[in-house]
Motif scaffolding. Structure first.
Motif, PDB file in Angstrom:
ATOM      1  N   ARG A  65      36.074 -44.597 -69.614  1.00 38.37           N
ATOM      2  CA  ARG A  65      36.049 -45.228 -70.926  1.00 38.37           C
ATOM      3  C   ARG A  65      36.173 -44.176 -72.017  1.00 38.37           C
ATOM      4  NH1 ARG A  65      32.024 -46.337 -74.626  1.00 38.37           N
ATOM      5  NH2 ARG A  65      32.343 -48.186 -75.940  1.00 38.37           N
TER       6      ARG A  65
ATOM      7  N   LEU B 186      39.063 -44.008 -74.931  1.00 37.80           N
ATOM      8  CA  LEU B 186      38.759 -44.002 -76.360  1.00 37.80           C
ATOM      9  C   LEU B 186      39.269 -42.735 -77.028  1.00 37.80           C
ATOM     10  CD1 LEU B 186      35.168 -45.540 -76.449  1.00 37.80           C
ATOM     11  CD2 LEU B 186      37.355 -46.647 -76.939  1.00 37.80           C
TER      12      LEU B 186
ATOM     13  N   ALA C 142      42.842 -43.337 -77.586  1.00 35.94           N
ATOM     14  CA  ALA C 142      43.007 -44.304 -78.677  1.00 35.94           C
ATOM     15  C   ALA C 142      42.807 -43.637 -80.029  1.00 35.94           C
ATOM     16  CB  ALA C 142      42.022 -45.455 -78.502  1.00 35.94           C
TER      17      ALA C 142
ATOM     18  N   LEU D  43      47.301 -51.333 -77.036  1.00 36.94           N
ATOM     19  CA  LEU D  43      46.851 -50.974 -75.697  1.00 36.94           C
ATOM     20  C   LEU D  43      47.945 -50.225 -74.940  1.00 36.94           C
ATOM     21  CD1 LEU D  43      44.926 -54.241 -74.781  1.00 36.94           C
ATOM     22  CD2 LEU D  43      43.930 -52.011 -75.279  1.00 36.94           C
TER      23      LEU D  43
ATOM     24  N   VAL E 238      48.005 -46.654 -76.243  1.00 39.00           N
ATOM     25  CA  VAL E 238      46.866 -45.909 -75.697  1.00 39.00           C
ATOM     26  C   VAL E 238      47.138 -45.522 -74.247  1.00 39.00           C
ATOM     27  CG1 VAL E 238      44.423 -46.074 -75.071  1.00 39.00           C
ATOM     28  CG2 VAL E 238      45.213 -46.954 -77.274  1.00 39.00           C
TER      29      VAL E 238
ATOM     30  N   VAL F 200      44.060 -49.292 -68.485  1.00 42.15           N
ATOM     31  CA  VAL F 200      43.321 -49.318 -69.753  1.00 42.15           C
ATOM     32  C   VAL F 200      42.524 -50.612 -69.874  1.00 42.15           C
ATOM     33  CG1 VAL F 200      43.586 -49.403 -72.269  1.00 42.15           C
ATOM     34  CG2 VAL F 200      44.911 -47.765 -70.924  1.00 42.15           C
TER      35      VAL F 200
ATOM     36  N   VAL G 258      38.913 -51.508 -71.769  1.00 40.61           N
ATOM     37  CA  VAL G 258      38.998 -52.247 -73.043  1.00 40.61           C
ATOM     38  C   VAL G 258      39.978 -53.403 -72.819  1.00 40.61           C
ATOM     39  CG1 VAL G 258      38.274 -50.512 -74.710  1.00 40.61           C
ATOM     40  CG2 VAL G 258      40.588 -50.416 -73.819  1.00 40.61           C
TER      41      VAL G 258
ATOM     42  N   LEU H 184      38.992 -52.847 -78.068  1.00 40.69           N
ATOM     43  CA  LEU H 184      39.406 -51.467 -78.333  1.00 40.69           C
ATOM     44  C   LEU H 184      39.011 -51.040 -79.739  1.00 40.69           C
ATOM     45  CD1 LEU H 184      40.980 -48.882 -77.596  1.00 40.69           C
ATOM     46  CD2 LEU H 184      43.036 -50.002 -78.500  1.00 40.69           C
TER      47      LEU H 184
END
Length: 222
Positions: free
Chosen positions: A16, A20, A23, A37, A40, A51, A55, A61
């Motif tokens: 995770r 992030l 992102a 998404l 990312v 992903v 999220v 997200l």
């Protein structure tokens, strides 16, 4: 055993935190319009399905990205210097630090943290964030107002909401308000019909943090 942030997904080296971080890089480079998404996943070097494990939606997200940003605030700054702990009540221990100075120090930290990340501020301004970081910030402010000032929960909640909205408003309007009034624009405006406004425009700009502190504490010397 893996913790919640290290839950194994389709790719064992993905977490995770890594999602992030990817992102945030996308957001800083491309802004909200470029945050998706799929973008990312490309930044993280993985497939979109990987992903989704961490999220599942864009709403998740955006929330988790904003919450992780809030979690980087140093909440210990809300403690008085030399404090024994966050729940020390009013009057305990030695002479307490002036709570106005404690709050001023914390708000300065918040502004510096936010001013360095305008894309994340834009993300925060667009939605209500719920998560460990946001809740820890909210709890720390409520504790400060209750334990340091002796305010009841309702007043502490009002003050917390006021500071939250002031910070966002300052970040949005502060840069434009700091600019001098264009002389041509001033000449075209009939300031003679608004004498108080005309006089106020000539006043030097006050320290930004003085405004919320005066509003909360009612002390013109703040």
């Amino acid at each position: 055993m893996d913790g919640p942030g290290r839950r194994r997904g389709p790719r064992g080296d993905l977490s995770r935190e890594a999602v992030l971080a990817a992102a945030e890089r996308v957001l800083r480079a491309e802004g909200l319009a470029g945050l998706s998404l799929r973008a990312v996943a490309r930044e993280a070097g993985t497939a979109p399905n990987a992903v989704y494990t961490y999220v599942p939606t864009m709403a998740a997200l955006r929330n988790d990205l904003a919450d992780a940003f809030l979690a980087r605030l140093d909440l210990d700054l809300l403690l008085p210097e030399g404090s024994r702990g966050p729940d020390q009540p009013v009057g305990a221990g030695g002479p307490p630090e002036d709570p106005r100075e404690t709050l001023r120090r914390f708000l300065q930290h918040v502004l510096e943290h936010f001013e360095g990340s305008p894309r994340l501020v834009e993300l925060l301004a667009g939605q209500r964030v719920v998560g460990a970081g946001a809740l820890a910030l909210h709890e720390a402010l409520l504790t400060f107002f209750e334990n340091r000032l002796g305010w009841d929960l309702a007043r502490a909640a009002d003050a917390t909401l006021f500071l939250t909205e002031w910070v966002h408003g300052h970040l949005v309007l502060g840069p434009s308000n700091a600019q001098p009034l264009d002389p041509d624009v001033a000449r075209r405006a009939d300031l003679s019909a608004h004498p108080r406004s005309a006089a106020a425009l000539q006043l030097p700009a006050g320290a930004a943090l003085g405004l919320p502190l005066r509003a909360l504490f009612g002390d013109p010397a703040v």
